[in-house]
Enzyme design. Sequence first.
Site, short mmCIF file in Angstrom:
data_model
loop_
_atom_site.label_atom_id
_atom_site.label_comp_id
_atom_site.label_asym_id
_atom_site.label_seq_id
_atom_site.Cartn_x
_atom_site.Cartn_y
_atom_site.Cartn_z
N ASP A 251 0.86 -1.17 0.00
CA ASP A 251 0.00 0.00 0.00
C ASP A 251 0.91 1.23 0.00
OD1 ASP A 251 -2.46 1.47 0.40
OD2 ASP A 251 -3.20 -0.35 1.37
N ASP B 123 -3.02 4.70 -2.41
CA ASP B 123 -4.06 5.18 -1.51
C ASP B 123 -4.42 6.63 -1.79
OD1 ASP B 123 -5.41 4.68 1.29
OD2 ASP B 123 -4.46 6.64 1.45
N GLU C 100 -6.47 3.85 -6.11
CA GLU C 100 -7.72 4.08 -5.39
C GLU C 100 -8.19 5.47 -5.78
OE1 GLU C 100 -9.65 4.36 -0.94
OE2 GLU C 100 -7.90 5.51 -1.48
N HIS D 274 -11.39 -3.08 2.79
CA HIS D 274 -11.41 -2.76 4.22
C HIS D 274 -12.16 -1.46 4.52
CE1 HIS D 274 -8.39 -0.27 2.45
NE2 HIS D 274 -8.28 0.41 3.56
N ASP D 275 -12.64 -0.78 3.50
CA ASP D 275 -13.36 0.48 3.70
C ASP D 275 -14.86 0.33 3.50
OD1 ASP D 275 -11.11 1.98 4.24
OD2 ASP D 275 -10.75 2.46 2.13
C1 NOJ Z 1 -8.15 5.11 1.88
C2 NOJ Z 1 -7.91 3.91 2.74
O1 NOJ Z 1 -8.37 2.78 2.07
C3 NOJ Z 1 -8.63 4.17 4.03
O2 NOJ Z 1 -8.69 3.03 4.85
C4 NOJ Z 1 -7.96 5.31 4.72
O3 NOJ Z 1 -8.69 5.65 5.88
C5 NOJ Z 1 -7.86 6.54 3.81
N1 NOJ Z 1 -7.50 6.22 2.46
C6 NOJ Z 1 -6.83 7.48 4.32
O4 NOJ Z 1 -5.56 6.93 4.09
#
Ligand code: NOJ
Length: 565
Positions: free
Chosen positions: A101, A202, A259, A329-330
Amino acid sequence: MKKTSFPWWQNKAAYQIYPKSFFDGSGDGIGDLPGVLSKLDYLKDLGVDILWLSPVYPSPMVDQGYDISDYYGVDPRFGTMEDLDALIQELKRREMYLVMDLVVSHCSDRHRWFQEAIRDPAGKYGQYFYLKPGRNGGPPNNWRAEFGGSCWDRLPGSDLYYFHTFAKEQPDLNWENPEVRREICDMVNWWLDKGVSGFRLDAIINLKKDLSFRDGPADSPDGTCAVSKMLPQTTEIGAFLNQLKQECFLPHDAFTVGEVYSITRERVSEFGGPEGYFSTLFDFAHFLADHRGVFWYQHKPFDFRSWRDAIFRSQENDSVFLANVLENHDRPRSPGIFLPEGDEGYEAVTAMAALSVLLRGIPFLYQGQEIGMRNGDFRTVEDFEDLNTHDQYRAARAAGLTEEEAMAVCRRHSRDNARTPMQWTGGGHAGFTTGTPWFPVNPNYRELNVEADAASARSVRGWYKRLLALRKDPEWEDALVRGGFRPAFREEAEIFAYWRTGEESGKRILVLCHYGRGTASVPFAEPFRVLMNNYDSLESREGRLRLDAYQVVVLACGAGEQEEV
Ligand code: NOJ
């Protein structure tokens, strides 16, 4: 015949590991690298090639590792650099790949750079961040951070404010500064030279800011404006991303997945694909299909057609080979979002799996998805660990929702749903740890776990394994990996179906699903052969195929594909 060369990663399948919750090798209740190492054969056997490891760098864990205090290390909670090196080696031995990541839109406030900026805001490291004077005794503008509150906080010991898109402990790095870009490129190359095969990038769209730092239109009762609203003004991001591409990714033939939320359809090929900044980007369009406002309590209930059509629209843009996801995970677990309550059984879960894995693009699975893990069991707001969930709860309450209503919103949308420990066995703590798990195991682990799934005639993992194998089968690869995509039966209310067609082989595959209760039928008169079916049979009568509730079939179609059903 023209010989086309394809990128090395194109026929691969990826799997995301959220290390804290995957498997604890040390017994301290926290998942770790030795834990991942011990499960490589499990992943290889599933048919996974690429592992995306959520952050394992040293971190205060305010945002579960997405607040990095040292880009060159491994957090002791997860193990050592030797463990990571061993992981790279062991993956190589299995012809697998590690994707790290890359969190470089911001770092942690504990990072040395930020500490130096506090010590001397006018010095070199002050330039690594966005430092601005306040306005009328308050922050420089009205932007609201992703996790709530202002995007600006006072730099300790100074009158200046620093900017943060996410939590206040995650100061944004100033990418306008060439020295920052140099530091990041060097670090990226250091990891690539070490043997890492690529990165998941990210929050990469947040690298560029609207440097006017003008107020945005208020979208919350407190007069603030979501920071994401400035993104349409930040189209000049290309220079930053091209530098990463030219200096790091291309020379290493790295696999990169962005992302990227909040870009318009027209810009997708600017970000991904042969001319884009990254190999691919996640298709989040269908995640956003229920969005009506910036807060969870404003989201619409699941609507099958909006969801399906969002996927169709993404797929019809064939300029980019997208990364297809149901979970990460989000997000909550997919059965908790893409299915009406009560429908989360084997058929529905396997239907979702087939629909997602066989799309054009590279499939990404999230840990536990392969056994159909479900949302967690959260009774009160204190049960949530995630800072985002707490903020959304506050916002819901501030908007007048009762405690019960606000909890219902959080239960449905919380990121913690996907962060409960992986359920390996029906034994203590689901076999995740011999210690006390850092986060409670979902109480359904006794019935739902890897061991029980393997012993079942209706194994979800077994189904995923077959799907991943089918996608790579030399007979079907031309259609299922490189082939085109065309929606089918689009007008049918509860049908999710599409064609995958191989250009060189001429093979045609129909993925056909009745996404609903009861039965449905579609007209179909072509010869076909069933490659996969989540029911025991498929009824074909009088030129129609009749499908049961959440039945999905994968059909090889055309002359020469005939079978008795
Ligand atoms: C995206 C990540 O997937 C998430 O988990 C994180 O809180 C935010 N970016 C900030 O890094």
